[in-house]
Write a protein that holds these residues in place. Sequence first.
Motif, PDB file in Angstrom:
ATOM      1  N   ASP A  87       0.834  -1.207   0.000  1.00 30.68           N
ATOM      2  CA  ASP A  87       0.000   0.000   0.000  1.00 30.68           C
ATOM      3  C   ASP A  87       0.871   1.260   0.000  1.00 30.68           C
ATOM      4  O   ASP A  87       0.576   2.227  -0.698  1.00 30.68           O
ATOM      5  N   ALA A 155     -10.578   0.846  -1.445  1.00 26.15           N
ATOM      6  CA  ALA A 155      -9.599  -0.243  -1.342  1.00 26.15           C
ATOM      7  C   ALA A 155      -9.777  -0.987  -0.012  1.00 26.15           C
ATOM      8  O   ALA A 155      -9.687  -2.214   0.042  1.00 26.15           O
ATOM      9  N   ILE A 159     -10.809  -5.086   0.590  1.00 19.96           N
ATOM     10  CA  ILE A 159     -10.125  -6.023   1.500  1.00 19.96           C
ATOM     11  C   ILE A 159     -11.096  -6.563   2.556  1.00 19.96           C
ATOM     12  O   ILE A 159     -11.149  -7.770   2.805  1.00 19.96           O
ATOM     13  N   LYS A 174      -4.664  -9.758  -2.694  1.00 20.49           N
ATOM     14  CA  LYS A 174      -3.556  -8.798  -2.833  1.00 20.49           C
ATOM     15  C   LYS A 174      -3.393  -8.397  -4.293  1.00 20.49           C
ATOM     16  O   LYS A 174      -3.148  -7.228  -4.598  1.00 20.49           O
ATOM     17  N   LEU A 177      -6.224  -6.099  -5.169  1.00 17.54           N
ATOM     18  CA  LEU A 177      -5.950  -4.767  -4.620  1.00 17.54           C
ATOM     19  C   LEU A 177      -4.981  -4.000  -5.527  1.00 17.54           C
ATOM     20  O   LEU A 177      -5.200  -2.812  -5.807  1.00 17.54           O
ATOM     21  N   TRP A 180      -6.835  -2.832  -8.428  1.00 17.87           N
ATOM     22  CA  TRP A 180      -7.687  -1.699  -8.067  1.00 17.87           C
ATOM     23  C   TRP A 180      -6.867  -0.404  -8.098  1.00 17.87           C
ATOM     24  O   TRP A 180      -7.291   0.607  -8.670  1.00 17.87           O
TER      25      TRP A 180
END
Length: 197
Positions: A87, A155, A159, A174, A177, A180
């Motif tokens: 992230d 986001a 999750i 993951k 993500l 995304w």
Amino acid sequence: MKITIAKALFNSHSYSEYRKLVSDLLFDGKSTGNEQSEDLTHYSSLNETRMDRLDKTIRIPDESILKLKNLKNEYIWLVIAEGWCGDAAQILPIFNKMAIASEGKIEMKIVLRDENDELMKLFLTNKKRAIPKLLIIDRETGSLLDSWGPRPKNATDLINDYKKKFGAIDEKVKTELQLWYLKDKGLNTQQEVINLM
């Protein structure tokens, strides 16, 4: 809290210093943080490639640039991160571009989570040391105005929904993500942070 933040700022890195630190550690086969493993070094290496790409491709829309340039005060953005954090790799280049676009209204500084445990404990997310965490500080007073993180709401929802459905976070989510983030192009992050300002 003010003293803890001041201490962290004293030991903080600029964006370019942070990038160099992560690169230098990778050159030695290491990652940032107290824990060292092949996985963390692998993630750091992936993240370095991501950040190189994002440094070249992230754009701040004109409307957002105008808002950043017209901020009434000057701010320090203190970001808690680590080189292995996916992230952080997606978000730090966005923050850097926003700080540059502000033309001096925002100075971004980065501290490593594991070296700043006292600070991290003040900004837990659901009792976890989730990063990145952005602390918005008034430059003149040194006061904390707000915090944001570890990821944009959409986001986070992705999750949380996956975790509810499948019980755990795995490589599949993951990857979802990261996709995304790729599609979002940093827009949700920019909007949420500008709204806080």
